[in-house]
Design a protein around this motif. Structure first.
Motif, mmCIF file in Angstrom:
data_model
loop_
_atom_site.group_PDB
_atom_site.id
_atom_site.type_symbol
_atom_site.label_atom_id
_atom_site.label_comp_id
_atom_site.label_asym_id
_atom_site.label_seq_id
_atom_site.Cartn_x
_atom_site.Cartn_y
_atom_site.Cartn_z
ATOM 1 N N GLU A 85 -0.416 8.043 2.903
ATOM 2 C CA GLU A 85 0.164 7.089 3.855
ATOM 3 C C GLU A 85 -0.769 5.890 4.059
ATOM 4 O OE1 GLU A 85 2.022 7.205 8.385
ATOM 5 O OE2 GLU A 85 1.108 9.006 7.553
ATOM 6 N N ARG A 88 -0.757 3.652 0.918
ATOM 7 C CA ARG A 88 0.489 2.872 0.846
ATOM 8 C C ARG A 88 0.425 1.692 1.812
ATOM 9 N NH1 ARG A 88 2.418 7.970 0.197
ATOM 10 N NH2 ARG A 88 2.958 8.259 2.383
ATOM 11 N N SER A 89 -0.092 1.919 3.011
ATOM 12 C CA SER A 89 -0.218 0.842 3.995
ATOM 13 C C SER A 89 -1.169 -0.239 3.521
ATOM 14 C CB SER A 89 -0.692 1.377 5.340
ATOM 15 O OG SER A 89 0.276 2.203 5.915
ATOM 16 N N THR A 91 -1.783 -1.109 0.469
ATOM 17 C CA THR A 91 -1.332 -1.811 -0.736
ATOM 18 C C THR A 91 0.030 -2.467 -0.595
ATOM 19 O OG1 THR A 91 -0.442 0.242 -1.653
ATOM 20 C CG2 THR A 91 -2.697 -0.325 -2.248
ATOM 21 N N MET A 92 0.654 -2.363 0.557
ATOM 22 C CA MET A 92 1.960 -2.992 0.750
ATOM 23 C C MET A 92 1.815 -4.504 0.782
ATOM 24 S SD MET A 92 3.773 -0.476 3.516
ATOM 25 C CE MET A 92 5.083 -1.628 3.798
#
Length: 95
Positions: A85, A88-89, A91-92
Motif C-alpha cells: 500500500e 503504491r501511494s 508511485t501514484m
C-alpha cells in the motif's frame, strides 16, 4: 524550515514533529498511526524524494529513513500488505 512548495500541502505540517522522529521510534502503535497519516497525504512522493535525496533521518513519505536509506529497524512493524500500500501511494502519478 524546509523551503519547498510541496511542504505547505503536507498533512503533517502543523503536527508535532517528534511524531515523525523519536516518538515514531519508541511506539510501534503510534508508528502505525503516522503511517496512515502519510498514506493519505497528497505530497507523499515529494516528501519521500526529499528525504532520500537529502539523506534525511525520520519519517519522510511514510518511510522511516536513516541517512536517506530505509530503516529496517523502524519499519518492522509494517506487514507485507502495508508495504504494498505504501509503495503504491509513493508511485501514484496524482500525488
Amino acid at each position: 524550515m524546509l523551503d519547498h512548495e510541496w511542504i505547505v500541502k503536507a498533512k503533517c505540517r502543523s503536527m508535532d514533529r517528534e511524531l515523525f522522529f523519536d516518538k515514531y521510534e519508541e511506539d510501534q502503535d503510534l508508528a502505525k498511526v503516522v503511517d496512515n497519516i502519510c498514506l493519505t497525504c497528497p505530497v507523499i512522493s515529494d516528501c519521500f524524494t526529499h528525504g532520500t535525496t537529502n539523506e534525511e533521518w525520520g519519517v519522510w513519505g511514510g518511510i522511516y529513513l536513516e541517512n536517506g536509506e530505509i530503516s529496517r529497524e523502524f519499519s518492522k512493524h509494517r506487514t507485507k500488505e502495508k508495504w504494498g500500500e505504501m509503495w503504491r501511494s509513493l508511485t501514484m502519478e496524482n500525488n
